[in-house]
Design a protein around this motif. Structure first.
Motif, PDB file in Angstrom:
ATOM      1  N   TRP A   1       0.836  -1.195   0.000  1.00  0.00           N
ATOM      2  CA  TRP A   1       0.000   0.000   0.000  1.00  0.00           C
ATOM      3  C   TRP A   1       0.880   1.258   0.000  1.00  0.00           C
ATOM      4  CZ3 TRP A   1      -0.720   4.242   3.176  1.00  0.00           C
ATOM      5  CH2 TRP A   1      -1.857   5.030   2.925  1.00  0.00           C
ATOM      6  N   ILE A   2       1.919   1.264   0.847  1.00  0.00           N
ATOM      7  CA  ILE A   2       2.838   2.403   0.923  1.00  0.00           C
ATOM      8  C   ILE A   2       3.514   2.611  -0.431  1.00  0.00           C
ATOM      9  CG2 ILE A   2       4.976   3.260   1.960  1.00  0.00           C
ATOM     10  CD1 ILE A   2       4.107   1.634   4.510  1.00  0.00           C
ATOM     11  N   LYS A   3       3.982   1.536  -1.035  1.00  0.00           N
ATOM     12  CA  LYS A   3       4.653   1.615  -2.336  1.00  0.00           C
ATOM     13  C   LYS A   3       3.707   2.214  -3.386  1.00  0.00           C
ATOM     14  CE  LYS A   3       6.587  -1.498  -5.783  1.00  0.00           C
ATOM     15  NZ  LYS A   3       6.878  -2.896  -6.088  1.00  0.00           N
ATOM     16  N   GLU A   4       2.471   1.764  -3.407  1.00  0.00           N
ATOM     17  CA  GLU A   4       1.492   2.275  -4.369  1.00  0.00           C
ATOM     18  C   GLU A   4       1.167   3.742  -4.112  1.00  0.00           C
ATOM     19  OE1 GLU A   4      -1.912  -0.317  -4.390  1.00  0.00           O
ATOM     20  OE2 GLU A   4      -0.678  -2.059  -4.937  1.00  0.00           O
ATOM     21  N   ARG A   5       1.001   4.109  -2.843  1.00  0.00           N
ATOM     22  CA  ARG A   5       0.692   5.510  -2.509  1.00  0.00           C
ATOM     23  C   ARG A   5       1.853   6.430  -2.872  1.00  0.00           C
ATOM     24  NH1 ARG A   5      -4.182   6.727  -2.607  1.00  0.00           N
ATOM     25  NH2 ARG A   5      -3.889   8.465  -1.218  1.00  0.00           N
ATOM     26  N   ARG A   6       3.078   5.987  -2.632  1.00  0.00           N
ATOM     27  CA  ARG A   6       4.249   6.797  -3.003  1.00  0.00           C
ATOM     28  C   ARG A   6       4.285   7.006  -4.507  1.00  0.00           C
ATOM     29  NH1 ARG A   6       9.450   4.168  -0.803  1.00  0.00           N
ATOM     30  NH2 ARG A   6      10.382   6.009  -1.755  1.00  0.00           N
ATOM     31  N   ALA A   7       3.967   5.954  -5.269  1.00  0.00           N
ATOM     32  CA  ALA A   7       3.981   6.061  -6.731  1.00  0.00           C
ATOM     33  C   ALA A   7       2.835   6.943  -7.226  1.00  0.00           C
ATOM     34  CB  ALA A   7       3.890   4.672  -7.355  1.00  0.00           C
ATOM     35  N   THR A   8       1.686   6.848  -6.581  1.00  0.00           N
ATOM     36  CA  THR A   8       0.505   7.605  -7.013  1.00  0.00           C
ATOM     37  C   THR A   8       0.591   9.072  -6.614  1.00  0.00           C
ATOM     38  OG1 THR A   8      -0.861   5.624  -6.818  1.00  0.00           O
ATOM     39  CG2 THR A   8      -2.011   7.731  -6.851  1.00  0.00           C
ATOM     40  N   LEU A   9       0.914   9.322  -5.348  1.00  0.00           N
ATOM     41  CA  LEU A   9       0.872  10.683  -4.815  1.00  0.00           C
ATOM     42  C   LEU A   9       2.194  11.430  -4.925  1.00  0.00           C
ATOM     43  CD1 LEU A   9      -1.066  10.003  -1.497  1.00  0.00           C
ATOM     44  CD2 LEU A   9      -1.988  10.935  -3.622  1.00  0.00           C
ATOM     45  N   SER A  10       3.272  10.764  -4.733  1.00  0.00           N
ATOM     46  CA  SER A  10       4.652  11.251  -4.611  1.00  0.00           C
ATOM     47  C   SER A  10       5.027  11.177  -3.137  1.00  0.00           C
ATOM     48  CB  SER A  10       4.862  12.676  -5.133  1.00  0.00           C
ATOM     49  OG  SER A  10       4.471  13.640  -4.189  1.00  0.00           O
ATOM     50  N   ASP A  11       6.309  11.102  -2.908  1.00  0.00           N
ATOM     51  CA  ASP A  11       6.809  11.016  -1.526  1.00  0.00           C
ATOM     52  C   ASP A  11       6.374  12.216  -0.696  1.00  0.00           C
ATOM     53  OD1 ASP A  11      10.066   9.384  -1.909  1.00  0.00           O
ATOM     54  OD2 ASP A  11       8.040   8.647  -2.169  1.00  0.00           O
ATOM     55  N   SER A  12       6.512  13.405  -1.259  1.00  0.00           N
ATOM     56  CA  SER A  12       6.233  14.612  -0.482  1.00  0.00           C
ATOM     57  C   SER A  12       4.761  14.713  -0.109  1.00  0.00           C
ATOM     58  CB  SER A  12       6.693  15.861  -1.224  1.00  0.00           C
ATOM     59  OG  SER A  12       6.062  15.968  -2.470  1.00  0.00           O
ATOM     60  N   VAL A  13       3.855  14.356  -1.012  1.00  0.00           N
ATOM     61  CA  VAL A  13       2.420  14.434  -0.703  1.00  0.00           C
ATOM     62  C   VAL A  13       2.046  13.405   0.359  1.00  0.00           C
ATOM     63  CG1 VAL A  13       0.090  14.146  -1.635  1.00  0.00           C
ATOM     64  CG2 VAL A  13       1.800  15.412  -2.934  1.00  0.00           C
ATOM     65  N   LEU A  14       2.528  12.174   0.223  1.00  0.00           N
ATOM     66  CA  LEU A  14       2.234  11.153   1.227  1.00  0.00           C
ATOM     67  C   LEU A  14       2.794  11.562   2.586  1.00  0.00           C
ATOM     68  CD1 LEU A  14       1.062   8.442   2.059  1.00  0.00           C
ATOM     69  CD2 LEU A  14       3.191   7.366   1.294  1.00  0.00           C
ATOM     70  N   TYR A  15       4.012  12.089   2.598  1.00  0.00           N
ATOM     71  CA  TYR A  15       4.602  12.521   3.864  1.00  0.00           C
ATOM     72  C   TYR A  15       3.796  13.669   4.473  1.00  0.00           C
ATOM     73  CZ  TYR A  15       7.726  14.093   7.469  1.00  0.00           C
ATOM     74  OH  TYR A  15       8.217  14.457   8.684  1.00  0.00           O
ATOM     75  N   ASP A  16       3.372  14.625   3.645  1.00  0.00           N
ATOM     76  CA  ASP A  16       2.568  15.748   4.144  1.00  0.00           C
ATOM     77  C   ASP A  16       1.255  15.264   4.743  1.00  0.00           C
ATOM     78  OD1 ASP A  16       4.500  17.571   3.425  1.00  0.00           O
ATOM     79  OD2 ASP A  16       3.496  18.165   1.557  1.00  0.00           O
ATOM     80  N   GLN A  17       0.624  14.281   4.106  1.00  0.00           N
ATOM     81  CA  GLN A  17      -0.612  13.715   4.653  1.00  0.00           C
ATOM     82  C   GLN A  17      -0.352  13.074   6.017  1.00  0.00           C
ATOM     83  OE1 GLN A  17      -2.226  10.989   1.757  1.00  0.00           O
ATOM     84  NE2 GLN A  17      -3.029  12.648   0.475  1.00  0.00           N
ATOM     85  N   TYR A  18       0.735  12.318   6.093  1.00  0.00           N
ATOM     86  CA  TYR A  18       1.097  11.687   7.361  1.00  0.00           C
ATOM     87  C   TYR A  18       1.412  12.735   8.423  1.00  0.00           C
ATOM     88  CZ  TYR A  18       4.215   9.729  10.862  1.00  0.00           C
ATOM     89  OH  TYR A  18       4.817   9.412  12.048  1.00  0.00           O
ATOM     90  N   ALA A  19       2.173  13.774   8.067  1.00  0.00           N
ATOM     91  CA  ALA A  19       2.546  14.814   9.035  1.00  0.00           C
ATOM     92  C   ALA A  19       1.298  15.528   9.558  1.00  0.00           C
ATOM     93  CB  ALA A  19       3.514  15.803   8.409  1.00  0.00           C
ATOM     94  N   SER A  20       0.343  15.817   8.687  1.00  0.00           N
ATOM     95  CA  SER A  20      -0.911  16.451   9.116  1.00  0.00           C
ATOM     96  C   SER A  20      -1.689  15.527  10.044  1.00  0.00           C
ATOM     97  CB  SER A  20      -1.781  16.804   7.909  1.00  0.00           C
ATOM     98  OG  SER A  20      -1.158  17.770   7.132  1.00  0.00           O
ATOM     99  N   TRP A  21      -1.771  14.266   9.667  1.00  0.00           N
ATOM    100  CA  TRP A  21      -2.464  13.267  10.492  1.00  0.00           C
ATOM    101  C   TRP A  21      -1.784  13.180  11.854  1.00  0.00           C
ATOM    102  CZ3 TRP A  21      -0.517   8.929  12.805  1.00  0.00           C
ATOM    103  CH2 TRP A  21      -1.428   8.023  13.333  1.00  0.00           C
ATOM    104  N   HIS A  22      -0.458  13.144  11.867  1.00  0.00           N
ATOM    105  CA  HIS A  22       0.334  13.038  13.098  1.00  0.00           C
ATOM    106  C   HIS A  22       0.023  14.196  14.040  1.00  0.00           C
ATOM    107  CE1 HIS A  22       3.990  13.288  15.612  1.00  0.00           C
ATOM    108  NE2 HIS A  22       4.109  11.983  15.396  1.00  0.00           N
ATOM    109  N   GLU A  23      -0.019  15.406  13.470  1.00  0.00           N
ATOM    110  CA  GLU A  23      -0.304  16.590  14.278  1.00  0.00           C
ATOM    111  C   GLU A  23      -1.750  16.577  14.782  1.00  0.00           C
ATOM    112  OE1 GLU A  23      -0.430  21.426  13.796  1.00  0.00           O
ATOM    113  OE2 GLU A  23       0.923  20.275  12.511  1.00  0.00           O
ATOM    114  N   ASP A  24      -2.700  16.231  13.903  1.00  0.00           N
ATOM    115  CA  ASP A  24      -4.112  16.209  14.277  1.00  0.00           C
ATOM    116  C   ASP A  24      -4.409  15.152  15.340  1.00  0.00           C
ATOM    117  OD1 ASP A  24      -4.514  18.208  12.417  1.00  0.00           O
ATOM    118  OD2 ASP A  24      -5.366  16.859  10.891  1.00  0.00           O
TER     119      ASP A  24
END
Length: 113
Positions: free
Chosen positions: A75-98
């Motif tokens: 799933w991580i591999k597919e999301r990185r390919a679909t979204l890009s590393d920076s977008v997936l990381y930004d989603q995670y960082a927002s989730w982490h903060e929230d």
């Protein structure tokens, strides 16, 4: 004397030295394509470290509904390919903060001082 000259000229035309190295799991495509080296603020994303963090594992489980290692990795591999590393990381960082469960920790697991 002619043989000695021939040997000297032959030694000058040697091919370059060959070397071998080890590239690890990523050399065989185990973590997908080569990772992006930065997110917008030019900070390196260490995906090998990130996937071992409980916070990131919780994020993936909540986002994907998956709980097993190999399926989560896919799933991580597919999301990185679909979204890009920076977008997936930004989603995670927002989730982490929230989530607010790790107030003294960055999304990469570094303790804030």
């Amino acid at each position: 004397m002619a043989n000695l000259d021939r040997l000297k000229s032959a030694s000058k035309n040697k091919p370059p030295t060959q070397t071998a190295g080890v590239s690890g799991i990523d050399g065989y495509g185990g973590m997908g394509e080569a990772p992006e080296q930065s997110i917008p603020n030019n900070t390196y994303i260490d995906w090998f470290k990130l996937v071992d963090l409980p916070a990131f594992q919780m994020f993936v489980a909540e986002q994907s509904g998956l709980t097993h290692g190999i399926t989560m990795s896919n799933w991580i591999k597919e999301r990185r390919a679909t979204l890009s590393d920076s977008v997936l990381y930004d989603q995670y960082a927002s989730w982490h903060e929230d989530k607010g469960l790790w107030v003294n920790e960055t999304p990469m697991g570094v303790i804030k001082r």
